[in-house]
Design a protein around this motif. Structure first.
Motif, mmCIF file in Angstrom:
data_model
loop_
_atom_site.group_PDB
_atom_site.id
_atom_site.type_symbol
_atom_site.label_atom_id
_atom_site.label_comp_id
_atom_site.label_asym_id
_atom_site.label_seq_id
_atom_site.Cartn_x
_atom_site.Cartn_y
_atom_site.Cartn_z
ATOM 1 N N HIS A 174 -0.982 7.883 0.997
ATOM 2 C CA HIS A 174 -0.871 6.549 1.579
ATOM 3 C C HIS A 174 0.501 5.943 1.302
ATOM 4 N N ALA A 175 0.998 6.153 0.074
ATOM 5 C CA ALA A 175 2.318 5.617 -0.263
ATOM 6 C C ALA A 175 3.360 6.163 0.702
ATOM 7 N N SER A 176 3.265 7.455 0.978
ATOM 8 C CA SER A 176 4.245 8.075 1.857
ATOM 9 C C SER A 176 4.129 7.531 3.279
ATOM 10 N N PHE A 177 2.902 7.444 3.779
ATOM 11 C CA PHE A 177 2.707 6.918 5.135
ATOM 12 C C PHE A 177 3.184 5.476 5.237
ATOM 13 N N ALA A 220 7.721 -16.639 3.417
ATOM 14 C CA ALA A 220 6.813 -17.420 2.581
ATOM 15 C C ALA A 220 5.752 -16.461 2.073
ATOM 16 N N ILE A 221 4.972 -16.915 1.114
ATOM 17 C CA ILE A 221 3.894 -16.067 0.607
ATOM 18 C C ILE A 221 2.573 -16.585 1.138
ATOM 19 N N THR A 222 1.867 -15.714 1.821
ATOM 20 C CA THR A 222 0.548 -16.065 2.316
ATOM 21 C C THR A 222 -0.473 -15.242 1.548
ATOM 22 N N ALA A 223 -1.467 -15.910 0.983
ATOM 23 C CA ALA A 223 -2.460 -15.186 0.195
ATOM 24 C C ALA A 223 -3.780 -15.141 0.938
ATOM 25 N N PHE A 224 -4.434 -13.966 0.892
ATOM 26 C CA PHE A 224 -5.785 -13.823 1.436
ATOM 27 C C PHE A 224 -6.739 -13.796 0.246
ATOM 28 N N ILE A 225 -7.687 -14.726 0.233
ATOM 29 C CA ILE A 225 -8.684 -14.667 -0.832
ATOM 30 C C ILE A 225 -10.081 -14.580 -0.228
ATOM 31 N N GLY A 226 -11.040 -14.253 -1.067
ATOM 32 C CA GLY A 226 -12.423 -14.144 -0.618
ATOM 33 C C GLY A 226 -13.147 -13.096 -1.444
ATOM 34 N N PRO A 227 -14.463 -13.097 -1.379
ATOM 35 C CA PRO A 227 -15.236 -12.131 -2.169
ATOM 36 C C PRO A 227 -15.033 -10.701 -1.660
ATOM 37 N N SER A 228 -15.450 -9.723 -2.455
ATOM 38 C CA SER A 228 -15.317 -8.321 -2.063
ATOM 39 C C SER A 228 -16.003 -8.074 -0.725
ATOM 40 N N GLY A 229 -15.346 -7.269 0.107
ATOM 41 C CA GLY A 229 -15.962 -6.898 1.373
ATOM 42 C C GLY A 229 -15.857 -7.981 2.438
ATOM 43 N N CYS A 230 -14.997 -8.992 2.201
ATOM 44 C CA CYS A 230 -14.915 -10.077 3.172
ATOM 45 C C CYS A 230 -13.945 -9.746 4.294
ATOM 46 N N GLY A 231 -13.199 -8.653 4.158
ATOM 47 C CA GLY A 231 -12.299 -8.259 5.231
ATOM 48 C C GLY A 231 -10.838 -8.558 4.968
ATOM 49 N N LYS A 232 -10.526 -9.117 3.790
ATOM 50 C CA LYS A 232 -9.132 -9.501 3.549
ATOM 51 C C LYS A 232 -8.203 -8.293 3.475
ATOM 52 N N SER A 233 -8.648 -7.220 2.784
ATOM 53 C CA SER A 233 -7.812 -6.010 2.723
ATOM 54 C C SER A 233 -7.743 -5.329 4.077
ATOM 55 N N THR A 234 -8.847 -5.378 4.805
ATOM 56 C CA THR A 234 -8.865 -4.777 6.138
ATOM 57 C C THR A 234 -7.824 -5.429 7.036
ATOM 58 N N LEU A 235 -7.779 -6.771 6.987
ATOM 59 C CA LEU A 235 -6.806 -7.471 7.820
ATOM 60 C C LEU A 235 -5.381 -7.098 7.399
ATOM 61 N N LEU A 236 -5.174 -7.016 6.068
ATOM 62 C CA LEU A 236 -3.845 -6.651 5.582
ATOM 63 C C LEU A 236 -3.428 -5.291 6.144
ATOM 64 N N ARG A 237 -4.376 -4.366 6.150
ATOM 65 C CA ARG A 237 -4.036 -3.009 6.606
ATOM 66 C C ARG A 237 -3.903 -2.906 8.122
ATOM 67 N N THR A 238 -4.340 -3.917 8.848
ATOM 68 C CA THR A 238 -4.063 -3.872 10.285
ATOM 69 C C THR A 238 -2.597 -4.202 10.543
ATOM 70 N N LEU A 239 -1.952 -4.876 9.572
ATOM 71 C CA LEU A 239 -0.583 -5.339 9.810
ATOM 72 C C LEU A 239 0.432 -4.198 9.753
ATOM 73 N N ASN A 240 0.116 -3.123 9.011
ATOM 74 C CA ASN A 240 0.994 -1.946 9.084
ATOM 75 C C ASN A 240 0.242 -0.738 9.639
ATOM 76 N N ARG A 241 -0.887 -1.020 10.236
ATOM 77 C CA ARG A 241 -1.708 -0.009 10.906
ATOM 78 C C ARG A 241 -2.128 1.125 9.987
ATOM 79 N N MET A 242 -2.351 0.810 8.723
ATOM 80 C CA MET A 242 -2.885 1.840 7.837
ATOM 81 C C MET A 242 -4.350 2.123 8.178
ATOM 82 N N ASN A 243 -4.986 1.165 8.871
ATOM 83 C CA ASN A 243 -6.367 1.408 9.292
ATOM 84 C C ASN A 243 -6.477 2.559 10.286
ATOM 85 N N ASP A 244 -5.364 2.880 10.943
ATOM 86 C CA ASP A 244 -5.375 3.999 11.890
ATOM 87 C C ASP A 244 -5.870 5.279 11.241
#
Lengths: 297, 256
Positions: free
Chosen positions: A180-183, B36-60
Motif C-alpha cells: 500500500h505504501a508503494s501504491f 488547512a487541516i480537515t479532520a474526519f471523526i466518528g465511531p469505528s465503521g462510520c466511513g471516515k477512512s473509506t472516504l479518505l481512501r476515495t481521495l487517492n483511489r486506494m479503494n480501487d
C-alpha cells in the motif's frame, strides 16, 4: 493460631502433572534434535571421509573409462553443472513469473484454486514421472535421442512447480502495508513488484531456488531417462545434443552397471564430490541473501 | 478561528460507495478547503477512512467496490476515465495508521517516490532527501544515519519518515489515516506539531478516532455516522456548539 506461620512459600515449586510433562517434552525434543544432527553430520562425515582423501585433479578432470582402472569424472561434473544451469535458466524465470501471477494477478476464482492444487500436486510427483514425460517429448515426439537439452528441459519441468509455489508464498508473505505504501506513492503494479515485493520476498525465493538447485544437481531418474547414462567422452562439450550423464547418474551407473575394477572407489569419490558440490551450491546461493540482509537490516 | 475564506480544493458531491452489498458512504457532499487541516471523526465503521481512501483511489484495490457521484480535486474529476491513478496518487500523498517504511535505508525510503517518477541524478535526489526530511522535522535526528535501515528507528521516527517519504514526491494533498494511533503520546505530539507546520504548504485531511486530536490540530471537523456526514463545521464551532444532537452526544462521550 494464625495460618501465616505454617504456610509454605506460596511461590515454591509445584510438581504437578503439567510441570513434569513440560520437562519430559523438553527433554525428548532435545534428545531427538541431537540424534538427528548427529545422524546427519555422521552421514556427511562418512561420505566425505571415504571419498575426499582419495581425490586428485586427474580424477576430477579426467575422462571416464569403460574397462580400465583410473577413470575420471571430468565430463560428468561438467554435464552436471551444464544441465543444472540450463534447467535453472529455464525454470527460474518461468517459475517466478507463474508465482508472481498467482500471488498478484490471479483472480480469486475456483479455476485458479484448482490450478493451485495442480501446481502443488506436481511439486510432489515422483521425478521418474517427469523422466517419462521427457522421454515421450524428446525421444519419441521430437526424436532427438538422449541429449543434454532433453535432460535440462525435463529437469526444469521438475523444478517448475516448486519454484512457482515458493515464489507465490514468498510474495504473499510480504506485508500488505508495504504494498500500500508503494501504491500510495504513485507506483505502478510493475514498479511495486520490482522494487518492493521481489526484494522483500527475495529471501524466501532464493531459499527455494537453492533447494531446487540442490535437488536438480543430485537428480538421477530424470537424467537417466532423458539424457542417458553416458557422456560424450570429451571435456568442455557444450553441444546441447550430446548425451549428458551427470555425476549423480554416473554414481548409479558405476555402482550397478559398470565393469571397471575400481567401481567401488569411483563411486565413493563421486559421492563425496556430489555432496561437496551440493553443499557448495547452498553456500554460493546464500551470498546474495547475506548481502541483501545487510543492506536491509 | 481563521476567517480567511480559503478556496475549495476537494469537492465531493453526492458520493455513494458500496462494498458489494454494503452501503459504506451515503450521499456524502462536502467542500474541503486548501492549505488547512480537515479532520474526519466518528465511531469505528462510520466511513471516515473509506472516504479518505476515495481521495487517492486506494479503494480501487478492494475488489467489489462501487462508486457513484463525484470527487473533484482542483476541479478535475478524479474518477473520470482519463485519470491516471499513478499521477493522482503522486499529487495526493498518504500516511497510514501503522508506520510502514520499506525495509531499506532512510535515503532509499525517501528517494523511492522520486525514483518511481523518473528522477535519477544523485545531486537532485540528495536535495530531495534533505528537504523532505527537514520538512518532516527528522533531518537533525537522522542526517548521520541516512544509510541505516529505516526499521532500526523508533515508531515515531518511522512515522515521520513516512511523512517525509510522502512529501518527497511533492504532493498537494496529504491524507493521514489515523497516523498517530500506533504511537506514544510524545511522538503523537510531534506529528501533530508537524501537521500544523505542513498545512501552510499542503492541504491535510486526517482521519482520527481521537476527538481531542481533532480539536487540537484541525481547522474544520467532519463528524460521520453510519456512512453519512452528520455535521461539517469549523472545528471550534463543532466542539463548542454542535448543531446536531448526535454530534453533541458523540463529542461528549455518550457513545462511540
Amino acid at each position: 493460631m494464625s495460618k501465616v506461620t505454617t504456610a509454605a512459600n506460596q511461590f515454591a515449586a509445584r510438581r504437578g502433572f503439567n510441570q513434569i510433562a513440560n520437562r519430559l517434552f523438553t527433554g525428548i525434543v532435545w534428545l531427538i534434535g541431537i540424534c538427528t544432527i548427529v545422524f546427519i553430520c555422521g552421514l556427511l562425515f562418512l561420505i566425505l571421509k571415504k571419498g575426499l582423501p582419495e581425490l586428485d585433479w586427474s580424477f576430477l578432470y579426467g575422462l571416464p573409462s569403460e574397462m580400465e582402472e583410473g577413470g575420471g569424472i571430468g565430463p560428468l561434473i561438467f554435464n552436471s553443472f551444464y544441465v543444472l544451469v540450463i534447467s535453472l535458466v529455464i525454470s527460474i524465470p518461468l517459475g517466478m513469473a507463474a508465482g508472481i501471477y498467482l500471488a498478484e494477478f490471479a483472480p480469486a476464482t475456483k479455476f485458479i484454486a484448482f490450478i493451485r492444487i495442480c501446481v502443488e500436486g506436481l511439486a510432489s510427483v515422483p521425478s521418474i514421472i517427469f523422466g517419462l514425460f521427457g522421454i515421450a517429448l524428446f525421444v519419441e515426439a521430437l526424436d532427438i535421442g538422449l541429449t543434454i537439452i532433453g535432460g535440462a528441459v525435463s529437469l526444469a519441468f521438475l523444478n517448475l512447480p516448486v519454484l512457482t509455489r515458493v515464489t507465490e508464498e514468498s510474495i504473499k508473505a510480504v506485508p500488505k502495508e508495504l504494498k500500500h505504501a508503494s501504491f500510495a506513492l504513485g507506483s505502478t503494479h510493475l514498479q511495486t513488484i520490482r522494487r518492493v515485493l521481489i526484494p522483500v520476498a527475495l529471501n524466501g525465493i532464493i531459499t527455494g531456488i537453492c533447494l531446487t538447485a540442490g535437488r536438480a544437481f543430485g537428480e538421477s531418474a530424470v537424467i537417466i531417462l532423458t539424457a542417458g547414462v553416458s557422456s560424450s567422452g570429451e571435456m568442455w562439450d557444450f553441444s546441447l545434443y550430446s548425451p549428458g550423464a551427470t555425476l549423480a547418474v554416473h554414481l548409479w551407473y558405476v555402482q550397478s552397471e559398470a565393469i571397471v575394477p575400481d567401481a567401488q572407489l569411483i563411486a565413493e569419490k563421486s559421492a563425496a564430490v556430489l555432496v561437496f558440490v551440493v553443499l557448495l551450491i547452498n553456500i554460493v546461493f546464500r551470498v546474495p541473501l547475506w548481502l541483501n540482509e545487510r543492506k536491509t537490516r | 478561528m481563521q476567517s480567511v475564506a480559503s478556496q475549495t480544493l476537494i469537492d465531493i458531491h453526492k458520493l455513494n460507495l458500496y462494498y458489494g452489498q454494503f452501503h459504506a458512504l451515503k450521499d456524502v457532499t462536502m467542500d474541503i478547503p486548501e492549505k488547512a487541516i480537515t479532520a474526519f471523526i466518528g465511531p469505528s465503521g462510520c466511513g471516515k477512512s473509506t472516504l479518505l481512501r476515495t481521495l487517492n483511489r486506494m479503494n480501487d484495490m478492494i475488489p467489489g467496490t462501487r462508486i457513484e457521484g463525484k470527487v473533484a480535486i482542483g476541479g478535475a474529476d478524479i474518477y473520470s476515465k482519463e485519470v491516471d491513478v499513478e499521477t493522482l496518487r503522486k499529487k495526493v500523498g498518504m500516511v497510514f495508521q501503522q508506520p510502514n517504511p520499506f525495509p531499506k535505508s532512510i535515503y532509499d525510503n525517501i528517494a523511492y517516490g522520486p525514483r518511481l517518477h523518473g528522477i535519477r541524478g544523485k545531486q537532485k535526489l540528495d536535495e530531495i532527501v534533505e528537504t523532505s526530511l527537514r520538512s518532516a522535522a527528522l533531518w537533525d535526528e537522522v542526517k548521520d544515519y541516512l544509510k541505516r535501515s529505516a526499521l532500526s528507528f523508533s515508531g515515531g521516527q518511522q512515522q515521520r519518515l513516512c511523512i517525509a517519504r510522502a512529501i518527497a514526491v511533492n504532493p498537494d494533498i496529504l491524507l493521514m489515516d489515523e497516523a498517530t494511533s500506533a504511537l506514544d503520546p510524545i511522538s503523537t505530539l510531534k506529528i501533530e506539531e508537524l501537521a500544523q507546520e505542513l498545512k501552510d504548504k499542503y492541504t491535510i485531511v486526517m482521519v482520527t478516532h481521537n476527538m481531542h486530536q481533532a480539536a487540537r490540530v484541525s481547522n474544520q471537523t467532519v463528524f460521520f455516522l453510519n456512512g453519512e456526514v452528520v455535521e461539517f463545521a469549523e472545528t471550534e464551532k463543532l466542539f463548542s456548539n454542535p448543531r446536531d444532537q448526535r454530534t453533541e452526544d458523540y463529542i461528549s462521550g455518550r457513545f462511540g
